[in-house]
Scaffold this motif. Sequence first.
Motif, PDB file in Angstrom:
ATOM      1  N   GLN A 146      29.706   5.109  -9.223  1.00 17.09           N
ATOM      2  CA  GLN A 146      29.172   6.397  -8.791  1.00 17.09           C
ATOM      3  C   GLN A 146      29.502   6.517  -7.308  1.00 17.09           C
ATOM      4  N   SER A 147      29.800   7.760  -6.887  1.00  9.96           N
ATOM      5  CA  SER A 147      30.122   7.974  -5.492  1.00  9.96           C
ATOM      6  C   SER A 147      29.591   9.319  -5.038  1.00  9.96           C
ATOM      7  N   GLY A 148      29.273   9.383  -3.746  1.00  9.69           N
ATOM      8  CA  GLY A 148      28.824  10.621  -3.145  1.00  9.69           C
ATOM      9  C   GLY A 148      28.130  10.338  -1.825  1.00  9.69           C
ATOM     10  N   PRO A 149      27.610  11.376  -1.190  1.00  6.15           N
ATOM     11  CA  PRO A 149      26.848  11.166   0.041  1.00  6.15           C
ATOM     12  C   PRO A 149      25.656  10.246  -0.234  1.00  6.15           C
ATOM     13  N   TYR A 150      25.294   9.440   0.757  1.00  5.70           N
ATOM     14  CA  TYR A 150      24.202   8.489   0.542  1.00  5.70           C
ATOM     15  C   TYR A 150      23.280   8.447   1.749  1.00  5.70           C
TER      16      TYR A 150
ATOM     17  N   GLY B 266      29.289   7.003  -0.183  1.00  2.19           N
ATOM     18  CA  GLY B 266      28.869   5.728  -0.742  1.00  2.19           C
ATOM     19  C   GLY B 266      29.465   5.533  -2.121  1.00  2.19           C
ATOM     20  N   VAL B 267      29.676   4.285  -2.505  1.00  2.41           N
ATOM     21  CA  VAL B 267      30.175   3.927  -3.833  1.00  2.41           C
ATOM     22  C   VAL B 267      29.348   2.751  -4.323  1.00  2.41           C
ATOM     23  N   THR B 268      28.820   2.869  -5.540  1.00  2.00           N
ATOM     24  CA  THR B 268      28.081   1.757  -6.122  1.00  2.00           C
ATOM     25  C   THR B 268      28.635   1.450  -7.504  1.00  2.00           C
ATOM     26  N   VAL B 269      28.562   0.192  -7.902  1.00  2.00           N
ATOM     27  CA  VAL B 269      29.047  -0.256  -9.201  1.00  2.00           C
ATOM     28  C   VAL B 269      27.839  -0.446 -10.113  1.00  2.00           C
ATOM     29  N   SER B 270      27.807   0.291 -11.235  1.00  2.00           N
ATOM     30  CA  SER B 270      26.681   0.172 -12.158  1.00  2.00           C
ATOM     31  C   SER B 270      26.991  -0.696 -13.370  1.00  2.00           C
ATOM     32  N   ALA B 271      28.277  -0.904 -13.652  1.00  2.00           N
ATOM     33  CA  ALA B 271      28.672  -1.749 -14.783  1.00  2.00           C
ATOM     34  C   ALA B 271      30.076  -2.272 -14.546  1.00  2.00           C
ATOM     35  N   SER B 272      30.370  -3.431 -15.132  1.00  2.00           N
ATOM     36  CA  SER B 272      31.717  -3.994 -15.035  1.00  2.00           C
ATOM     37  C   SER B 272      32.004  -4.849 -16.258  1.00  2.00           C
ATOM     38  N   LEU B 273      33.132  -4.601 -16.886  1.00  2.00           N
ATOM     39  CA  LEU B 273      33.558  -5.412 -18.022  1.00  2.00           C
ATOM     40  C   LEU B 273      34.278  -6.677 -17.573  1.00  2.00           C
ATOM     41  N   SER B 274      34.759  -6.695 -16.337  1.00  2.00           N
ATOM     42  CA  SER B 274      35.571  -7.816 -15.881  1.00  2.00           C
ATOM     43  C   SER B 274      34.840  -8.787 -14.963  1.00  2.00           C
ATOM     44  N   ASP B 275      33.832  -8.304 -14.215  1.00  2.00           N
ATOM     45  CA  ASP B 275      33.159  -9.179 -13.254  1.00  2.00           C
ATOM     46  C   ASP B 275      31.742  -8.677 -13.004  1.00  2.00           C
ATOM     47  N   GLU B 276      30.777  -9.312 -13.605  1.00  2.00           N
ATOM     48  CA  GLU B 276      29.392  -8.854 -13.466  1.00  2.00           C
ATOM     49  C   GLU B 276      28.848  -9.026 -12.052  1.00  2.00           C
TER      50      GLU B 276
ATOM     51  N   ILE C  37      28.375  -5.707 -10.075  1.00  2.00           N
ATOM     52  CA  ILE C  37      27.279  -4.790 -10.395  1.00  2.00           C
ATOM     53  C   ILE C  37      26.234  -4.821  -9.284  1.00  2.00           C
ATOM     54  N   GLY C  38      25.894  -3.630  -8.800  1.00  2.00           N
ATOM     55  CA  GLY C  38      24.893  -3.486  -7.755  1.00  2.00           C
ATOM     56  C   GLY C  38      25.451  -3.507  -6.346  1.00  2.00           C
ATOM     57  N   ARG C  39      26.710  -3.826  -6.176  1.00  2.00           N
ATOM     58  CA  ARG C  39      27.290  -3.816  -4.834  1.00  2.00           C
ATOM     59  C   ARG C  39      27.453  -2.389  -4.347  1.00  2.00           C
ATOM     60  N   PHE C  40      27.381  -2.221  -3.029  1.00  2.00           N
ATOM     61  CA  PHE C  40      27.462  -0.891  -2.428  1.00  2.00           C
ATOM     62  C   PHE C  40      28.553  -0.890  -1.356  1.00  2.00           C
ATOM     63  N   TYR C  41      29.377   0.140  -1.385  1.00  2.00           N
ATOM     64  CA  TYR C  41      30.519   0.262  -0.481  1.00  2.00           C
ATOM     65  C   TYR C  41      30.505   1.649   0.155  1.00  2.00           C
ATOM     66  N   THR C  42      31.286   1.820   1.204  1.00  2.00           N
ATOM     67  CA  THR C  42      31.558   3.155   1.736  1.00  2.00           C
ATOM     68  C   THR C  42      33.062   3.383   1.746  1.00  2.00           C
ATOM     69  N   VAL C  43      33.432   4.643   1.516  1.00  2.00           N
ATOM     70  CA  VAL C  43      34.838   5.050   1.563  1.00  2.00           C
ATOM     71  C   VAL C  43      35.257   5.070   3.029  1.00  2.00           C
ATOM     72  N   GLU C  44      36.386   4.439   3.323  1.00  2.00           N
ATOM     73  CA  GLU C  44      36.847   4.296   4.705  1.00  2.00           C
ATOM     74  C   GLU C  44      38.178   4.989   4.951  1.00  2.00           C
TER      75      GLU C  44
END
Length: 127
Positions: free
Chosen positions: A20-24, A88-98, A101-108
Amino acid sequence: MSVLQRGRESSERRMTETVQSGPYKSGTDPDSGDATNEIVSTTYSGKGRIKYETTTVSDSDTSSQTVASQRLILSIPTDSPRLQDGDGVTVSASLSDELLIGRFYTVEGSPESGQTTSHRYPLKELS
């Protein structure tokens, strides 16, 4: 089917995360005192791929200051809405690396443009 279209389909098959991504907004958890980040308005929600281009942190010495950096990339489908610098970008699910999940990033910055197989955004990890 064009080579570019086949490349885009191949790229999307490797997108194993749900993001998910958007203003945070940033805040503080009242119970633990830990820093929190929360997306307040979703610009994009769907498949993506978080890629750590290197597993080592590189150091550079500029102006007598040592800076450590690690290059991160978010890939999303080319028909996705444009993300903005600072979203902001957050990971809510991952098939390759759990562990993602829950990590938070910003677009740079802006994505690569032209005949690309996905929109690739540079990221900075916050948590």
